[in-house]
Scaffold this motif. Structure first.
Motif, PDB file in Angstrom:
ATOM      1  N   ARG A 113       0.839  -1.206   0.000  1.00  0.00           N
ATOM      2  CA  ARG A 113       0.000   0.000   0.000  1.00  0.00           C
ATOM      3  C   ARG A 113       0.863   1.240   0.000  1.00  0.00           C
ATOM      4  N   ASN A 114       0.456   2.240  -0.802  1.00  0.00           N
ATOM      5  CA  ASN A 114       1.033   3.581  -0.724  1.00  0.00           C
ATOM      6  C   ASN A 114      -0.083   4.594  -0.942  1.00  0.00           C
ATOM      7  N   ALA A 115       0.267   5.835  -1.198  1.00  0.00           N
ATOM      8  CA  ALA A 115      -0.738   6.890  -1.335  1.00  0.00           C
ATOM      9  C   ALA A 115      -1.669   6.661  -2.525  1.00  0.00           C
ATOM     10  N   GLU A 116      -1.233   5.860  -3.495  1.00  0.00           N
ATOM     11  CA  GLU A 116      -2.049   5.616  -4.685  1.00  0.00           C
ATOM     12  C   GLU A 116      -2.966   4.410  -4.532  1.00  0.00           C
ATOM     13  N   GLY A 117      -2.855   3.687  -3.407  1.00  0.00           N
ATOM     14  CA  GLY A 117      -3.725   2.542  -3.181  1.00  0.00           C
ATOM     15  C   GLY A 117      -2.942   1.269  -2.929  1.00  0.00           C
ATOM     16  N   MET A 118      -3.610   0.137  -3.132  1.00  0.00           N
ATOM     17  CA  MET A 118      -3.016  -1.166  -2.856  1.00  0.00           C
ATOM     18  C   MET A 118      -2.812  -1.954  -4.147  1.00  0.00           C
ATOM     19  N   THR A 119      -1.855  -2.897  -4.089  1.00  0.00           N
ATOM     20  CA  THR A 119      -1.603  -3.741  -5.243  1.00  0.00           C
ATOM     21  C   THR A 119      -0.885  -5.007  -4.809  1.00  0.00           C
ATOM     22  N   THR A 120      -0.669  -5.902  -5.777  1.00  0.00           N
ATOM     23  CA  THR A 120       0.089  -7.133  -5.557  1.00  0.00           C
ATOM     24  C   THR A 120       1.523  -6.909  -6.013  1.00  0.00           C
ATOM     25  N   ARG A 121       2.457  -7.259  -5.141  1.00  0.00           N
ATOM     26  CA  ARG A 121       3.874  -7.181  -5.467  1.00  0.00           C
ATOM     27  C   ARG A 121       4.518  -8.556  -5.344  1.00  0.00           C
ATOM     28  N   ARG A 136      14.645  -7.398  -3.453  1.00  0.00           N
ATOM     29  CA  ARG A 136      14.216  -6.350  -4.378  1.00  0.00           C
ATOM     30  C   ARG A 136      12.892  -6.729  -5.024  1.00  0.00           C
ATOM     31  N   VAL A 137      12.088  -5.733  -5.296  1.00  0.00           N
ATOM     32  CA  VAL A 137      10.787  -5.939  -5.936  1.00  0.00           C
ATOM     33  C   VAL A 137      11.012  -6.197  -7.418  1.00  0.00           C
ATOM     34  N   ILE A 138      10.444  -7.294  -7.926  1.00  0.00           N
ATOM     35  CA  ILE A 138      10.612  -7.631  -9.346  1.00  0.00           C
ATOM     36  C   ILE A 138       9.307  -7.566 -10.127  1.00  0.00           C
ATOM     37  N   PHE A 139       8.182  -7.378  -9.427  1.00  0.00           N
ATOM     38  CA  PHE A 139       6.900  -7.258 -10.124  1.00  0.00           C
ATOM     39  C   PHE A 139       5.953  -6.445  -9.261  1.00  0.00           C
ATOM     40  N   GLU A 140       5.208  -5.560  -9.918  1.00  0.00           N
ATOM     41  CA  GLU A 140       4.159  -4.785  -9.253  1.00  0.00           C
ATOM     42  C   GLU A 140       3.008  -4.607 -10.220  1.00  0.00           C
ATOM     43  N   ALA A 141       1.828  -5.083  -9.827  1.00  0.00           N
ATOM     44  CA  ALA A 141       0.653  -4.976 -10.694  1.00  0.00           C
ATOM     45  C   ALA A 141       0.159  -3.536 -10.720  1.00  0.00           C
ATOM     46  N   GLU A 142      -0.147  -3.060 -11.917  1.00  0.00           N
ATOM     47  CA  GLU A 142      -0.630  -1.689 -12.095  1.00  0.00           C
ATOM     48  C   GLU A 142      -1.916  -1.702 -12.916  1.00  0.00           C
ATOM     49  N   PRO A 143      -2.797  -0.719 -12.670  1.00  0.00           N
ATOM     50  CA  PRO A 143      -2.703   0.335 -11.663  1.00  0.00           C
ATOM     51  C   PRO A 143      -3.131  -0.146 -10.277  1.00  0.00           C
ATOM     52  N   ARG A 144      -2.800   0.623  -9.271  1.00  0.00           N
ATOM     53  CA  ARG A 144      -3.242   0.332  -7.916  1.00  0.00           C
ATOM     54  C   ARG A 144      -4.729   0.628  -7.765  1.00  0.00           C
ATOM     55  N   SER A 145      -5.276   0.190  -6.629  1.00  0.00           N
ATOM     56  CA  SER A 145      -6.706   0.336  -6.403  1.00  0.00           C
ATOM     57  C   SER A 145      -6.952   0.583  -4.917  1.00  0.00           C
ATOM     58  N   GLY A 146      -8.091   1.180  -4.623  1.00  0.00           N
ATOM     59  CA  GLY A 146      -8.458   1.411  -3.230  1.00  0.00           C
ATOM     60  C   GLY A 146      -9.071   0.209  -2.550  1.00  0.00           C
ATOM     61  N   THR A 147      -9.319  -0.870  -3.294  1.00  0.00           N
ATOM     62  CA  THR A 147      -9.947  -2.051  -2.702  1.00  0.00           C
ATOM     63  C   THR A 147      -8.917  -2.903  -1.964  1.00  0.00           C
TER      64      THR A 147
END
Length: 371
Positions: A113-121, A136-147
């Motif tokens: 979670r950050n200011a733009e919402g939540m996601t899967t990393r 290190r982070v190798i994948f982040e699903a975009e865009p983030r969401s408030g759910t």
């Protein structure tokens, strides 16, 4: 893919489990017992088996725990990334690299979670001396969401050596049909987080890592021990939990086609089939809320060889599916009297089936031959 009828109308009727004694159970294939390996885990989600005999278990709250010599160590593994343990999110799957004994690499999926919402990393790290190093982070699903729903998170590395990452639709169903959106599909990346050539949507104006689309919320992935195919299952809404084989560029239909309905009883769609969208190998109606899956490859129960085992959260049971190739020919409900939500199902290197229970006092269980 061949569509099968609803489980309750299978030619082979579901065979209920009978409890023989306090810790011994019977199925149509004989008796077995459960051994409690560890307890006191806070909503455990995944387990991995280290070459030295240790076991690593993720807790959804954000801890990575060690089981050594039959004892859950008090001190968690250090170096775990910051995790957003909200709603269905938290620290999720755990996967060792196939050459872990040499390179010490493992992969973790989690909600962030950050200011733009939540996601899967997904993060990669080296595990040494009870700590994660060089994470290190190798994948982040975009865009983030408030759910805070439908993060998916299951991981697999088939024979091609790439990392497959399941991402849920985040509770925003139409995202699963958008190839420009990372939600609602399976992604294929290298172990360094790069995009492989040959991904099905690589040359289109969409997600370069996307491998499939139309997946609602995959909660189980397993490699077939003979074919090497990547099998999965996913949660439907009210009805329509599915078993599928993951194939490049396939659209699994959600939410355009489904065998489920809305939670309030209203229809989602009037379509269960559509050209260009895959039919499930099997589906459940009503939903069982499947979680975790493994093909049985042990020696203790020869009758189970090649069967697919699936945990169930909502229905609190373990399901055994008999297979003939890709055709599911029989279904048996096990552990219906246990009263536990089964979160993970894994084959251990010891040849035994291992289970995790989804509870604030979660357990690690091993399926053993009856004494």
């Amino acid at each position: 893919m061949r569509q099968l009828r609803i489980a309750t109308t299978l030619a082979l009727a579901i065979m209920p489990l009978t409890m023989v004694s306090a810790d011994t159970y019977t199925s149509s294939q004989g008796n077995f017992r459960l051994e409690t390996v560890a307890s006191g885990l806070e909503y455990p989600w995944a387990i991995a088996f280290l070459p030295n005999g240790d076991r690593l278990v993720t807790e959804r709250a954000g801890r990575l725990r060690v089981i050594r010599d039959g004892k859950l160590l008090d001190e968690p593994v250090s170096g775990v990334p910051d995790v957003a343990a909200r709603g269905q999110g938290g620290l999720l799957d755990l996967l060792l690299h196939p050459d872990f004994e040499t390179n010490r690499l493992l992969f973790l999926s989690y909600a962030h979670r950050n200011a733009e919402g939540m996601t899967t990393r997904v993060a990669r790290a080296e595990y040494r001396d009870g700590a994660l190093h060089d994470l290190r982070v190798i994948f982040e699903a975009e865009p983030r969401s408030g759910t805070s729903r439908h993060f998916a998170g299951r991981l697999a590395i088939p024979a091609d050596g790439y990392l497959y990452v399941a991402v849920g639709d985040r509770g925003e169903r139409d995202r699963a049909q958008d190839i420009g959106d990372d939600a609602g599909g399976v992604h294929r990346i290298t172990i360094d987080g790069e995009t492989p050539e040959g991904n099905p949507f690589h040359d289109e104006d969409g997600s370069k890592t996307l491998f499939t689309l139309g997946n609602r919320n995959i909660q189980g992935m397993a490699l077939h021990p003979e074919t090497g195919e990547l099998w999965s299952h996913e949660h439907g809404p009210r009805g329509g939990d599915e078993v599928n084989v993951i194939e490049a560029g396939t659209n699994y239909g959600w939410p355009v086609i489904t065998y489920g309905i809305n939670y309030n009883g209203t229809p989602i769609t009037d379509q269960t089939h559509k050209e260009g969208m895959a039919q499930p190998l099997h589906y459940w109606d009503p939903s069982i809320a499947p979680s975790g899956m493994a093909f049985y490859t042990g020696d203790d129960f020869p009758q189970w060889q090649g069967d697919l085992f699936v945990g169930a959260l909502k229905m609190q049971k373990l399901v055994r599916l008999e297979l003939d190739g890709r055709e599911i020919t029989g279904e048996e409900d096990l552990l219906t009297d246990l009263g536990e939500r089964i979160r993970a199902v894994s084959m251990g290197p010891d040849g035994h089936l291992w289970l995790l229970t989804d509870d604030s006092d979660g357990k690690v269980l091993r399926v053993m031959p009856a004494k």
